[in-house]
Design a protein around this motif. Structure first.
Motif, PDB file in Angstrom:
ATOM      1  N   LEU A  35       0.828  -1.206   0.000  1.00 30.59           N
ATOM      2  CA  LEU A  35       0.000   0.000   0.000  1.00 30.59           C
ATOM      3  C   LEU A  35       0.862   1.256   0.000  1.00 30.59           C
ATOM      4  O   LEU A  35       0.657   2.161  -0.824  1.00 30.59           O
ATOM      5  CB  LEU A  35      -0.915  -0.015   1.230  1.00 30.59           C
ATOM      6  CG  LEU A  35      -1.706   1.272   1.485  1.00 30.59           C
ATOM      7  CD1 LEU A  35      -2.660   1.560   0.329  1.00 30.59           C
ATOM      8  CD2 LEU A  35      -2.472   1.178   2.805  1.00 30.59           C
ATOM      9  N   TRP A  36       1.833   1.309   0.925  1.00 28.62           N
ATOM     10  CA  TRP A  36       2.666   2.511   1.012  1.00 28.62           C
ATOM     11  C   TRP A  36       3.625   2.611  -0.164  1.00 28.62           C
ATOM     12  O   TRP A  36       4.025   3.718  -0.557  1.00 28.62           O
ATOM     13  CB  TRP A  36       3.400   2.547   2.347  1.00 28.62           C
ATOM     14  CG  TRP A  36       2.474   2.976   3.444  1.00 28.62           C
ATOM     15  CD1 TRP A  36       1.811   2.180   4.338  1.00 28.62           C
ATOM     16  CD2 TRP A  36       2.061   4.307   3.719  1.00 28.62           C
ATOM     17  NE1 TRP A  36       1.008   2.941   5.156  1.00 28.62           N
ATOM     18  CE2 TRP A  36       1.140   4.246   4.797  1.00 28.62           C
ATOM     19  CE3 TRP A  36       2.370   5.554   3.171  1.00 28.62           C
ATOM     20  CZ2 TRP A  36       0.550   5.380   5.330  1.00 28.62           C
ATOM     21  CZ3 TRP A  36       1.782   6.690   3.700  1.00 28.62           C
ATOM     22  CH2 TRP A  36       0.880   6.606   4.761  1.00 28.62           C
ATOM     23  N   GLY A  37       4.009   1.474  -0.748  1.00 29.41           N
ATOM     24  CA  GLY A  37       4.824   1.514  -1.951  1.00 29.41           C
ATOM     25  C   GLY A  37       4.077   2.140  -3.116  1.00 29.41           C
ATOM     26  O   GLY A  37       4.628   2.954  -3.865  1.00 29.41           O
ATOM     27  N   VAL A  38       2.802   1.790  -3.261  1.00 33.72           N
ATOM     28  CA  VAL A  38       1.976   2.373  -4.322  1.00 33.72           C
ATOM     29  C   VAL A  38       1.789   3.872  -4.096  1.00 33.72           C
ATOM     30  O   VAL A  38       1.896   4.685  -5.033  1.00 33.72           O
ATOM     31  CB  VAL A  38       0.612   1.656  -4.392  1.00 33.72           C
ATOM     32  CG1 VAL A  38      -0.343   2.391  -5.324  1.00 33.72           C
ATOM     33  CG2 VAL A  38       0.792   0.216  -4.851  1.00 33.72           C
ATOM     34  N   LEU A  39       1.509   4.253  -2.850  1.00 35.54           N
ATOM     35  CA  LEU A  39       1.350   5.679  -2.533  1.00 35.54           C
ATOM     36  C   LEU A  39       2.632   6.455  -2.814  1.00 35.54           C
ATOM     37  O   LEU A  39       2.592   7.569  -3.354  1.00 35.54           O
ATOM     38  CB  LEU A  39       0.944   5.845  -1.063  1.00 35.54           C
ATOM     39  CG  LEU A  39      -0.463   5.367  -0.694  1.00 35.54           C
ATOM     40  CD1 LEU A  39      -0.685   5.467   0.810  1.00 35.54           C
ATOM     41  CD2 LEU A  39      -1.522   6.195  -1.424  1.00 35.54           C
ATOM     42  N   ALA A  40       3.783   5.870  -2.443  1.00 33.17           N
ATOM     43  CA  ALA A  40       5.060   6.533  -2.691  1.00 33.17           C
ATOM     44  C   ALA A  40       5.325   6.675  -4.190  1.00 33.17           C
ATOM     45  O   ALA A  40       5.876   7.688  -4.648  1.00 33.17           O
ATOM     46  CB  ALA A  40       6.191   5.750  -2.023  1.00 33.17           C
ATOM     47  N   TRP A  41       4.919   5.659  -4.964  1.00 32.71           N
ATOM     48  CA  TRP A  41       5.123   5.718  -6.424  1.00 32.71           C
ATOM     49  C   TRP A  41       4.406   6.910  -7.036  1.00 32.71           C
ATOM     50  O   TRP A  41       4.939   7.596  -7.925  1.00 32.71           O
ATOM     51  CB  TRP A  41       4.618   4.417  -7.040  1.00 32.71           C
ATOM     52  CG  TRP A  41       4.686   4.383  -8.544  1.00 32.71           C
ATOM     53  CD1 TRP A  41       3.722   4.755  -9.438  1.00 32.71           C
ATOM     54  CD2 TRP A  41       5.812   3.959  -9.325  1.00 32.71           C
ATOM     55  NE1 TRP A  41       4.164   4.586 -10.721  1.00 32.71           N
ATOM     56  CE2 TRP A  41       5.447   4.101 -10.696  1.00 32.71           C
ATOM     57  CE3 TRP A  41       7.084   3.483  -9.020  1.00 32.71           C
ATOM     58  CZ2 TRP A  41       6.311   3.779 -11.731  1.00 32.71           C
ATOM     59  CZ3 TRP A  41       7.944   3.153 -10.055  1.00 32.71           C
ATOM     60  CH2 TRP A  41       7.549   3.300 -11.387  1.00 32.71           C
ATOM     61  N   PHE A  42       3.203   7.186  -6.552  1.00 32.36           N
ATOM     62  CA  PHE A  42       2.404   8.266  -7.129  1.00 32.36           C
ATOM     63  C   PHE A  42       2.677   9.629  -6.491  1.00 32.36           C
ATOM     64  O   PHE A  42       2.525  10.667  -7.153  1.00 32.36           O
ATOM     65  CB  PHE A  42       0.912   7.938  -7.007  1.00 32.36           C
ATOM     66  CG  PHE A  42       0.443   6.876  -7.955  1.00 32.36           C
ATOM     67  CD1 PHE A  42       0.254   7.155  -9.303  1.00 32.36           C
ATOM     68  CD2 PHE A  42       0.202   5.584  -7.511  1.00 32.36           C
ATOM     69  CE1 PHE A  42      -0.177   6.170 -10.187  1.00 32.36           C
ATOM     70  CE2 PHE A  42      -0.227   4.596  -8.383  1.00 32.36           C
ATOM     71  CZ  PHE A  42      -0.412   4.897  -9.733  1.00 32.36           C
ATOM     72  N   PHE A  43       3.035   9.663  -5.198  1.00 31.36           N
ATOM     73  CA  PHE A  43       3.088  10.944  -4.492  1.00 31.36           C
ATOM     74  C   PHE A  43       4.473  11.309  -3.958  1.00 31.36           C
ATOM     75  O   PHE A  43       4.602  12.292  -3.238  1.00 31.36           O
ATOM     76  CB  PHE A  43       2.097  10.919  -3.313  1.00 31.36           C
ATOM     77  CG  PHE A  43       0.671  10.726  -3.724  1.00 31.36           C
ATOM     78  CD1 PHE A  43      -0.032  11.738  -4.375  1.00 31.36           C
ATOM     79  CD2 PHE A  43       0.024   9.517  -3.491  1.00 31.36           C
ATOM     80  CE1 PHE A  43      -1.351  11.561  -4.764  1.00 31.36           C
ATOM     81  CE2 PHE A  43      -1.289   9.332  -3.876  1.00 31.36           C
ATOM     82  CZ  PHE A  43      -1.981  10.352  -4.514  1.00 31.36           C
ATOM     83  N   TRP A  44       5.511  10.512  -4.295  1.00 30.93           N
ATOM     84  CA  TRP A  44       6.843  10.756  -3.725  1.00 30.93           C
ATOM     85  C   TRP A  44       7.327  12.184  -4.012  1.00 30.93           C
ATOM     86  O   TRP A  44       7.793  12.883  -3.105  1.00 30.93           O
ATOM     87  CB  TRP A  44       7.838   9.752  -4.298  1.00 30.93           C
ATOM     88  CG  TRP A  44       9.210   9.876  -3.715  1.00 30.93           C
ATOM     89  CD1 TRP A  44      10.263  10.566  -4.241  1.00 30.93           C
ATOM     90  CD2 TRP A  44       9.678   9.312  -2.486  1.00 30.93           C
ATOM     91  NE1 TRP A  44      11.353  10.460  -3.424  1.00 30.93           N
ATOM     92  CE2 TRP A  44      11.033   9.702  -2.342  1.00 30.93           C
ATOM     93  CE3 TRP A  44       9.085   8.514  -1.509  1.00 30.93           C
ATOM     94  CZ2 TRP A  44      11.798   9.306  -1.249  1.00 30.93           C
ATOM     95  CZ3 TRP A  44       9.846   8.110  -0.417  1.00 30.93           C
ATOM     96  CH2 TRP A  44      11.190   8.513  -0.294  1.00 30.93           C
ATOM     97  N   ASP A  45       7.222  12.634  -5.257  1.00 26.51           N
ATOM     98  CA  ASP A  45       7.692  13.979  -5.615  1.00 26.51           C
ATOM     99  C   ASP A  45       6.924  15.050  -4.842  1.00 26.51           C
ATOM    100  O   ASP A  45       7.512  16.054  -4.409  1.00 26.51           O
ATOM    101  CB  ASP A  45       7.549  14.220  -7.118  1.00 26.51           C
ATOM    102  CG  ASP A  45       8.522  13.369  -7.928  1.00 26.51           C
ATOM    103  OD1 ASP A  45       9.535  12.925  -7.357  1.00 26.51           O
ATOM    104  OD2 ASP A  45       8.247  13.142  -9.126  1.00 26.51           O
ATOM    105  N   ASN A  46       5.610  14.853  -4.672  1.00 23.74           N
ATOM    106  CA  ASN A  46       4.821  15.818  -3.914  1.00 23.74           C
ATOM    107  C   ASN A  46       5.261  15.866  -2.451  1.00 23.74           C
ATOM    108  O   ASN A  46       5.353  16.947  -1.845  1.00 23.74           O
ATOM    109  CB  ASN A  46       3.331  15.459  -3.990  1.00 23.74           C
ATOM    110  CG  ASN A  46       2.829  15.403  -5.420  1.00 23.74           C
ATOM    111  OD1 ASN A  46       3.072  14.444  -6.135  1.00 23.74           O
ATOM    112  ND2 ASN A  46       2.135  16.443  -5.850  1.00 23.74           N
ATOM    113  N   TRP A  47       5.495  14.671  -1.869  1.00 21.04           N
ATOM    114  CA  TRP A  47       5.935  14.614  -0.474  1.00 21.04           C
ATOM    115  C   TRP A  47       7.295  15.284  -0.308  1.00 21.04           C
ATOM    116  O   TRP A  47       7.509  16.032   0.652  1.00 21.04           O
ATOM    117  CB  TRP A  47       6.010  13.160  -0.009  1.00 21.04           C
ATOM    118  CG  TRP A  47       4.684  12.466   0.068  1.00 21.04           C
ATOM    119  CD1 TRP A  47       3.457  13.057   0.039  1.00 21.04           C
ATOM    120  CD2 TRP A  47       4.455  11.061   0.148  1.00 21.04           C
ATOM    121  NE1 TRP A  47       2.463  12.107   0.113  1.00 21.04           N
ATOM    122  CE2 TRP A  47       3.046  10.870   0.184  1.00 21.04           C
ATOM    123  CE3 TRP A  47       5.276   9.950   0.199  1.00 21.04           C
ATOM    124  CZ2 TRP A  47       2.462   9.610   0.281  1.00 21.04           C
ATOM    125  CZ3 TRP A  47       4.705   8.690   0.289  1.00 21.04           C
ATOM    126  CH2 TRP A  47       3.326   8.516   0.325  1.00 21.04           C
TER     127      TRP A  47
END
Length: 236
Positions: A35-47
């Motif tokens: 779950l967190w891997g998928v979220l990081a894939w999509f939102f890493w740059d934003n974070w």
């Protein structure tokens, strides 16, 4: 008290080695990491961008004092430190809500077959309990972030908060099927310190690499054995 805690740890280790438990032991952590891997894939740059904005004064200070390498890596390191507790919290939530009922039935049938089921808890109660636990944990965890700038205090607060999360998440589900509401409240009153101590000891396992893959299910098993053991003693 010490013997009860030690017995819960030993019995939980024995239960963990059963094929049925080994088949599910990695589920909570693997699902959480996916779950967190998928979220990081999509939102890493934003974070990274958001954290970089917050850390800009500190990065400028470090760059002025020849710590450019530290300034550049600070955002990534801090983001990893933020995501890791969230991944662990997600794994504990999955273990408490989705896996605990199966673990309780397994342990009760093998080790506590004489205990009558009085159904003092419900699935809705389990969800509500988990939401409260995670809400309190996340709120206090955010408030504790500045203490990471002080040597040792951030780790200490993280340990204390994880201990709270452990006992609040798992104590309800460990007893929900077998204890009545009155029995549940009585065990909480009599064993509050022990439940928190269990949470503290188990919190240490969450921070050990590799072992932390097993720790959500093992934590549930420890609370099941401790809770049902206290219920058996109470009724006797």
């Amino acid at each position: 008290m010490i013997s009860d805690l030690a017995r819960a740890f030993i019995d939980a280790a024995r239960s963990l080695l059963h094929p049925k438990m080994l088949a599910i032991v990695l589920w909570p952590m693997v699902l959480s990491l996916v779950l967190w891997g998928v979220l990081a894939w999509f939102f890493w740059d934003n974070w990274i961008s958001l954290l970089g904005h917050w850390l800009q004064p500190a990065q400028e200070f470090l760059s002025q004092h020849d710590f450019v390498w530290l300034a550049n890596g600070m955002t990534v390191v801090l983001l990893v430190l933020l995501v890791m507790p969230l991944a662990l919290t997600t794994a504990l939530f999955i273990a408490a809500v989705m896996v605990m009922p199966m673990m309780v039935r397994h342990v009760a049938s093998r080790d506590y077959p004489e205990l009558e089921r009085r159904h003092g808890g419900t699935f809705a109660g389990s969800i509500w309990n988990a939401l409260i636990a995670i809400g309190v944990f996340c709120g206090l965890w955010l408030l504790s972030l500045p203490f990471w700038l002080l040597a040792g205090l951030g780790a200490l607060f993280s340990l204390l908060l994880t201990a709270y999360l452990n006992q609040r998440l798992f104590r309800y589900d460990a007893l929900a099927e077998h204890a009545s509401h009155e029995e549940f409240q009585l065990i909480l009153e009599q064993s509050a310190a022990q439940l928190y101590l269990l949470g503290m000891l188990l919190a240490l396992l969450h921070f050990v690499p590799v072992i932390n893959l097993l720790s959500p299910v093992y934590t549930g098993l420890v609370y099941i054995h401790y809770g049902l053991g206290q219920l058996k003693r109470l009724r006797a």
